[in-house]
Design an enzyme around this catalytic site. Sequence first.
Site, PDB file in Angstrom:
ATOM      1  CG  ASP A 148      -2.330   0.492   0.902  1.00  0.00           C
ATOM      2  OD1 ASP A 148      -2.487   1.265  -0.059  1.00  0.00           O
ATOM      3  OD2 ASP A 148      -3.269   0.135   1.652  1.00  0.00           O
ATOM      4  CD  GLU A 181       0.755   4.814  -7.475  1.00  0.00           C
ATOM      5  OE1 GLU A 181       1.283   5.925  -7.361  1.00  0.00           O
ATOM      6  OE2 GLU A 181      -0.147   4.594  -8.298  1.00  0.00           O
ATOM      7  CD1 TRP A 182      -4.556   3.297  -3.246  1.00  0.00           C
ATOM      8  CD2 TRP A 182      -3.718   5.279  -2.609  1.00  0.00           C
ATOM      9  NE1 TRP A 182      -4.188   3.186  -1.933  1.00  0.00           N
ATOM     10  CE2 TRP A 182      -3.678   4.377  -1.509  1.00  0.00           C
ATOM     11  CE3 TRP A 182      -3.252   6.585  -2.439  1.00  0.00           C
ATOM     12  CZ2 TRP A 182      -3.165   4.754  -0.268  1.00  0.00           C
ATOM     13  CZ3 TRP A 182      -2.756   6.947  -1.201  1.00  0.00           C
ATOM     14  CH2 TRP A 182      -2.709   6.042  -0.137  1.00  0.00           C
ATOM     15  N   GLY A 183      -3.018   4.569  -8.356  1.00  0.00           N
ATOM     16  CA  GLY A 183      -2.938   5.167  -9.678  1.00  0.00           C
ATOM     17  C   GLY A 183      -2.428   6.588  -9.713  1.00  0.00           C
ATOM     18  CG  ASP A 203      -9.484   2.264  -0.900  1.00  0.00           C
ATOM     19  OD1 ASP A 203      -8.515   1.901  -1.602  1.00  0.00           O
ATOM     20  OD2 ASP A 203      -9.410   2.400   0.329  1.00  0.00           O
TER      21      ASP A 203
END
Length: 403
Positions: A148, A181-183, A203
């Site tokens: 994460d 890393e959520w893009g 998320d």
Amino acid sequence: MLLIADVGFSQGNNYTQNYNKFEGLALTPPMGWNSWNRFACHVDENMIRQMADAMVSTGMKDAGYTYINIDDCWHGERDSLGFIHPDPKRFPSGMKALADYVHSKGLKLGIYSDAGSQTCGGRPGSRGYEFQDAQTYASWGVDYLKYDWCNTEGLKAEGAYKTMAAALRRAGRPVVLSICEWGNDQPWEWGRTVGHLWRTTGDIFNCFDCIEDHGTWKSWGVMQILDMQQNLRRYAGPGHWNDPDMLEIGNGKLSPSEDRAHFSMWAMVAAPLIAGNDLRSMTSETIEVLTNKEVIAVNQDSLGIQGFQYAVKDSVETWFKPLKNDDWALCFLNRGTKPQTIEFKWSAQEVADTIFHKQLDVKHTVYKIRDLWMKKDIGTTKKDMKTMVPAHDVLMLRLSSTK
């Protein structure tokens, strides 16, 4: 002085890190289960063992699901040498024993860490401990690492994930590396050699078509996540997947048709199929969705080509996905709140995948049409199609050449 400097420089060049992921893993999108969507920080070894049991007993393992992934909050403290240990109250038997149990079921164990000083749940992160953590995971028998991006002050994503890739390599146990890393830093542009999948968005939220605003960040509904996959398909393929986050199927807020649509679209975009519900208490309807082998076959197709949006009319989107043996998947997605009639004239379609050089040749080839949710053949492309798609639902088809 010259000799000393020369020796020092030479020694520095004698050792280089291997920043590349393990090859030969995740050649189709990973399939499994993860604890976060349903349980957040409430994880313990008994629950994880029960999930492994349920993955077998419900038929999910037979359908292709492999990974039992423990997300955040399994961590205890680091010892005096810096090695991480699991929370002794939640995981009193230790992670090695838990991995052995999961492996005894013919499944694989995944674990979670964070590139920052702390995880998103406030547990010890891996920053500065990457090589120790990788050695520890290898000694436990871990097969998958979700990594994460919370509390990463000053770090650059590509470099941080390369460090963990090098650490896993050094530890020697082949591990699937999930870049989470959520893009934010466009991981699709650099992640292919570093990890096996990368999150493309923030998320997911347990809602079909809405946004949850947390103030400084947002969670996204299923349809919002789907929209964010536009223009990313060129980056995906065997061993390197776009990851639009885990499934919300069976978590109680989506209707049966929305569950079906969610699963179908994740299959069409070659997404990892990581369930996020309680496997121990699934309804028959949830099991039916998650174990539909014909839909899963579209997701797991060995070509590894991500599907694409072909057309939009009113509330209905038309998606195509090239498959092996010149087959194609076709999905009509009705995002609206009312049923929509579909009229599809096959001879008028010119379906070309210009990125992966595939073409659906309905003018010269007759294709058999199979409804993947009804699980029955419904004719061929010789006859134009007219049908109805209910609200928040799909019609998902497989086209197979009759040559």
